[in-house]
Design an enzyme around this catalytic site. Structure first.
Site, PDB file in Angstrom:
ATOM      1  CB  CYS A   8      -0.943   0.012   1.194  1.00  0.00           C
ATOM      2  SG  CYS A   8      -2.096  -1.361   1.204  1.00  0.00           S
TER       3      CYS A   8
ATOM      4  CG  HIS B 262      -3.185   3.697   1.946  1.00  0.00           C
ATOM      5  ND1 HIS B 262      -3.711   3.307   0.738  1.00  0.00           N
ATOM      6  CD2 HIS B 262      -3.208   2.598   2.744  1.00  0.00           C
ATOM      7  CE1 HIS B 262      -4.028   2.022   0.801  1.00  0.00           C
ATOM      8  NE2 HIS B 262      -3.748   1.569   2.010  1.00  0.00           N
TER       9      HIS B 262
ATOM     10  CG  ASN C 175      -6.662  -0.562   1.165  1.00  0.00           C
ATOM     11  OD1 ASN C 175      -5.959  -0.129   0.260  1.00  0.00           O
ATOM     12  ND2 ASN C 175      -6.178  -0.981   2.313  1.00  0.00           N
TER      13      ASN C 175
END
Ligand code: ACO
Length: 324
Positions: free
Chosen positions: A116, A251, A281
């Protein structure tokens, strides 16, 4: 005033797969509910890729948007750095498929894996290459197809992730100290924490393509504290205070993590870009997806200071401070 060579963000583009999957649809697949997912994560829907929507296909689509916004032709791109944990193939790199799709035949191209945090890592590498004078125009792309590595028997993870891509074009420019460009990047990793978020296989493992495995509580705990630390580090390195930041673009993992970090560092929710409700996500794609939305809807304006931060499997984490 002396001019500095900086990497200036001149274009941003995004791509989300056609298929939208609501929380209610996820509840038909696993024992969960719209209420549980929304309350614990803020996510309302995600996009899942169709067979043709690979990391390369989506990355190229997002990159086209970034080039279009900047008014730059594919042939002028000098490098393509694509962050992904879900490449089309082990090799060649997904980035070379993007190169071919764009006709960017003057570019070198490679993938980068930092889960990520991949987009922040790729941005940092591109910034270093531009500052060093190695390249003029760099496409930095995050593109992910997490639906292919989700364990749809694990309700604790499969409801949290989605597919998508985002890209930015960075261009070398000579600017004044208070002008636009990437002001700093800071990267970190802690491989001793690899077991709290990982994929339990790979093409290099016998008969184990692998699924995502996560200790959600532990990731949550680490994320809030490490990300707040990363933001403080970026502010201190640039002699800034939280009130100097126009927008925090984190993020997009979980609304509660984002709010926890905001509270800890003193950036109020109205200056934090949150788009995870519509795409969940998307790992390395999530920051450019959020950036693309906030630039597109006019929230983020030229001259503003934008702080990007991410944490992901590794653990890896980091920040990038950008003047638009
Ligand atoms: N639907 C309904 N119930 C569920 C679901 C679901 N989808 N998933 C888990 N549960 C249940 C659990 O089984 C548990 O039940 P039990 O108490 O009977 O055992 C209960 O809900 C509570 O589970 P917890 O894991 O304690 O729930 P928590 O409040 O910690 O929320 C969550 C879980 C959302 C994963 C949270 O820990 C979290 O947000 N962690 C951060 C992880 C994250 O965002 N990762 C993204 C990747 S990393 C990154 O990008 C930064």
């Amino acid at each position: 005033m002396a001019e500095l060579r900086r990497a200036v963000l001149t274009g941003v583009g995004t791509y989300l797969p056609e298929r939208v999957v609501s929380n209610d649809e996820m509840a038909e697949r696993v024992e969960t509910s719209d209420e549980w997912i929304t309350e614990r994560s803020g996510i309302r829907q995600r996009h899942f890729a169709g067979p043709h929507e690979s990391a390369a296909f989506m990355g190229a689509a997002a990159a086209r948007g970034a080039l279009e916004m900047a008014g730059v032709a594919g042939a002028a791109v000098g490098a393509i750095i694509l962050a992904t944990s879900t490449p089309d193939q082990s090799f060649p790199a997904t980035a070379v498929h993007v190169q071919a799709a764009l006709g960017a035949m003057n570019a070198f191209a490679f993938d980068l894996a930092a889960a990520c945090s991949g987009f922040i890592y790729a941005l940092s590498v591109a910034d270093g290459m531009i500052r060093a004078g190695q390249v003029e125009n760099v496409l930095v792309i995050g593109s992910e197809v997490y639906s292919r590595i989700l364990n749809f028997a694990d309700r604790g993870t499969c409801v949290l992730f989605g597919d998508g891509a985002g890209a930015v074009l960075l261009q070398a420019r000579a600017v004044a100290a208070d002008g636009p460009g990437i002001l700093s990047t800071h990267l970190h990793a802690d491989g001793t924490q690899a077991e709290i978020l990982y994929v339990d296989g790979a093409v290099g493992q016998p008969d184990r393509p692998g699924h995502l495995v996560m200790n959600g509580r532990e990731v949550f705990r680490q994320a809030v504290s490490l990300l707040a630390g990363a933001v403080s580090e970026a502010l201190a390195a640039n002699g800034l205070r939280a009130e100097d930041i126009d927008w925090l673009v984190p993020h997009q993992a979980n609304r509660r993590i984002i709010e926890g970090v905001g509270r800890k560092i003193g950036i109020p929710p109205e200056r934090v870009v949150v788009t995870l409700e519509r795409h969940a996500n998307t790992s390395a794609a999530s920051i450019p997806l959020a950036l693309g939305q906030a630039v597109g809807d006019g929230r983020i304006k030229p001259g503003q200071l934008v702080l990007l931060e991410a944490l992901g499997g590794g653990l890896t984490w980091g920040s990038a401070l950008v003047r638009m």
